[in-house]
Design an enzyme around this catalytic site. Structure first.
Site, PDB file in Angstrom:
ATOM      1  N   HIS A   1     -61.828  34.083  52.515  1.00 30.53           N
ATOM      2  CA  HIS A   1     -61.336  33.123  53.512  1.00 30.53           C
ATOM      3  C   HIS A   1     -61.246  33.749  54.907  1.00 30.53           C
ATOM      4  O   HIS A   1     -61.661  33.143  55.894  1.00 30.53           O
ATOM      5  CB  HIS A   1     -59.963  32.603  53.075  1.00 30.53           C
TER       6      HIS A   1
ATOM      7  N   TYR B   1     -54.643  26.308  50.875  1.00 31.79           N
ATOM      8  CA  TYR B   1     -54.357  24.921  51.230  1.00 31.79           C
ATOM      9  C   TYR B   1     -53.326  24.280  50.303  1.00 31.79           C
ATOM     10  O   TYR B   1     -52.736  23.252  50.645  1.00 31.79           O
ATOM     11  CB  TYR B   1     -55.633  24.072  51.185  1.00 31.79           C
TER      12      TYR B   1
END
Length: 272
Positions: free
Chosen positions: A105, A47
């Site tokens: 992830h 991110y």
């Protein structure tokens, strides 16, 4: 706020997603969320906002032990040495002595899952993370982690909302006592204009988004993490707890389409 216990940690039932929030905008969003009562923050190395999240935590007067922080290792960093370097960077950017939950992830097609989880568990033994988990794992991969490897998985984070069926995954995770953390809980805003949800909302004085969130919050092992930048949106998400959905509401939601997947990159696993 209610918390779900798994893997030796307690995860607050509603979190703040931070995907696509960066810089001052992210820091301000996290600061306002903490001030409003949020205690669950979700970030990831991909991110690009871990420094902003860490700065907001440092600026807050909320005790660190009341805040749950999740971050994630990107798909390219799942080999043990690469994972350790990735975590070193994430921890430095967050400025935290320990991270509450560290996730894979996305599963990589060529990963050695046992080696990756072993590297994560070493970080846990060192006190640098409190629990390990995964994201975007279908049932077969999650079963491999839990039953084949015996890893203490504290959550599986996947896309889940009123228009995406996750019943098989929910059944397995409920059997194993593993919370399902729901990202894209309002289908990236697509549910805001849904007529069925709007009808339910009118009955309860709520928005379609709040109805969609409450449907998730009512499920015993589900933890939605909606992204919300503005304080008014963050408060609206908290207010979803108050909506009393009834059997007719749930029947309306059950009749909605269940095949809308918003996040499906080319490296995604076989969802079936």
């Amino acid at each position: 706020m209610e918390r779900l216990e798994a893997g030796g940690i307690a995860i607050p039932k509603l979190g703040l997603g931070t995907y696509r929030l960066t810089g001052d905008s992210c820091r301000e969003a996290v600061e306002s969320a903490l001030a409003l009562g949020y205690r669950h923050l979700d970030t990831a190395e991909m991110y690009g906002n871990e420094e902003a999240v860490g700065a907001a935590i440092a600026a807050s007067d909320v005790p660190r032990d009341e805040i749950h922080v999740t971050t994630k290792a990107w798909v390219e960093n799942l080999k043990p040495d690469a994972l350790r370097r990735a975590f070193d960077t994430s921890q430095r950017k967050l400025g935290l002595e320990s991270v509450d939950l560290y996730l894979i992830h996305w599963p990589a097609p060529d990963m050695n899952l046992a080696a990756t989880l072993e590297a994560m568990l070493r970080l846990k033994e060192e006190g640098r993370i409190r629990a390990v988990g995964v994201a975007n794992f279908p049932v077969a991969l999650l079963r491999q982690a839990v039953e084949g490897i015996g890893a203490p998985i504290a959550c599986n984070q996947v896309e889940y909302h009123v228009c995406l069926d996750q019943s098989a995954l929910l059944a397995y995770q409920r059997q194993k006592g593993i919370p399902l953390v729901a990202y894209c809980p309002v289908a990236q805003g697509r549910l805001a204009e849904d007529a069925g949800l709007a009808g339910i909302g009118r009955k309860h004085g709520a928005s379609p988004t709040q109805v969609a969130l409450k449907w998730l919050l009512d499920q015993d092992i589900v933890v939605p993490i909606p992204k919300a930048r503005r304080p008014v949106s963050q408060q609206a998400n908290l207010d979803a707890f108050r909506i009393p959905l009834d059997d007719d509401d749930r029947a309306t939601i059950a009749a909605m389409r269940k095949d809308l997947r918003c996040v499906n990159p080319g490296f995604a696993p076989d969802w079936d």
